[in-house]
Design a protein around this motif. Structure first.
Motif, PDB file in Angstrom:
ATOM      1  N   ASP A   1      -4.119   0.367  -5.208  1.00  0.00           N
ATOM      2  CA  ASP A   1      -3.170   0.977  -4.272  1.00  0.00           C
ATOM      3  C   ASP A   1      -1.908   0.127  -4.275  1.00  0.00           C
ATOM      4  OD1 ASP A   1      -2.070   2.587  -2.320  1.00  0.00           O
ATOM      5  OD2 ASP A   1      -3.150   1.636  -0.658  1.00  0.00           O
TER       6      ASP A   1
ATOM      7  N   THR B   1       0.828  -1.193   0.000  1.00  0.00           N
ATOM      8  CA  THR B   1       0.000   0.000   0.000  1.00  0.00           C
ATOM      9  C   THR B   1       0.868   1.250   0.000  1.00  0.00           C
ATOM     10  OG1 THR B   1      -0.122   0.238   2.405  1.00  0.00           O
ATOM     11  CG2 THR B   1      -1.698  -1.270   1.374  1.00  0.00           C
ATOM     12  N   ARG B   2       0.229   2.386  -0.122  1.00  0.00           N
ATOM     13  CA  ARG B   2       0.944   3.664  -0.128  1.00  0.00           C
ATOM     14  C   ARG B   2       1.826   3.825   1.105  1.00  0.00           C
ATOM     15  NH1 ARG B   2      -0.474   8.613  -2.665  1.00  0.00           N
ATOM     16  NH2 ARG B   2       0.714  10.373  -1.820  1.00  0.00           N
TER      17      ARG B   2
END
Length: 217
Positions: free
Chosen positions: A168, A153-154
């Protein structure tokens, strides 16, 4: 100097030769992408056809005597529960293991719908690679191969049991620094594998693809 990035674009298998300047063969390898195996009815995909397709892939790659075979992600699809995904992974990996040579895997988002990366890596074999390594490199006949893992994820959190959005998708800073050092350690031609797209456009493109491409360039 050879430079190539291979990302999963569609379901299928290919035999890829990397060539010298004189067009002679340097190394050849097989790639199979988006197998999506699951024992369930199909929608847009025919999940139960995967074993026959994988069997044919392995047969052809053995006949061609490619130097290695690599799964480019989404080896399995989402079952009803975790136990189903483990069963599906064991089943399709058993077919993949019939390839008579080194084998490698790239993680895809569907592989982690019900599983952690640890669970997935414990059930597959990447020849000569540490079991828990989700990104790594290896050499074959004078070519340096790199496998990247964009299933984060980010915030740099690994995909785990479906706790992610497939859009994502990021390569964490730590992995990018590893990539920079890994590339600096070799003067051989380089081929890079990643499940998601590194062109920076559309989905499922790696959201920090620019940073990855800058290192590669």
């Amino acid at each position: 100097r050879l430079g190539l990035v291979v990302a999963a674009l569609s379901c299928g298998a290919a035999c890829v030769p990397a060539t010298r300047d004189d067009n002679g063969p340097l190394v050849s390898f097989g790639v199979v992408a988006d197998a999506h195996y699951a024992d369930k009815p199909g929608g847009g995909r025919v999940y139960r056809d995967t074993p026959a397709k994988m069997t044919e892939c392995v047969k052809v790659m053995n006949e061609k005597k490619v130097d290695f075979l690599l799964g480019l992600g989404d080896f399995i699809d989402k079952g009803e529960r975790e136990a189903d995904d483990l069963k599906h992974l064991d089943f399709i990996e058993a077919i993949f293991k019939k390839f008579d040579g080194p084998r490698y895997h790239v993680l895809g988002n569907h592989d982690l719908a019900h599983l952690s990366k640890k669970q997935f890596m414990e059930r597959v074999e990447n020849t000569g690679i540490e079991e828990d390594a989700t990104y790594y490199s290896f050499d074959s006949k004078g070519v340096h191969f790199v496998v990247l893992d964009a299933c984060f994820t980010r915030n740099g959190v690994p995909y785990d049991h479906g706790n992610f959005g497939w859009r994502d998708t990021w390569i964490p800073r730590e992995q990018l620094e590893w990539l920079r050092k890994d590339l600096a350690s070799t003067s051989d031609p380089v081929i890079v594998f990643v499940h998601q797209l590194l062109n920076g456009r559309g989905n499922p493109a790696v959201k920090n693809a620019d940073a990855g491409r800058e290192i590669l360039q």
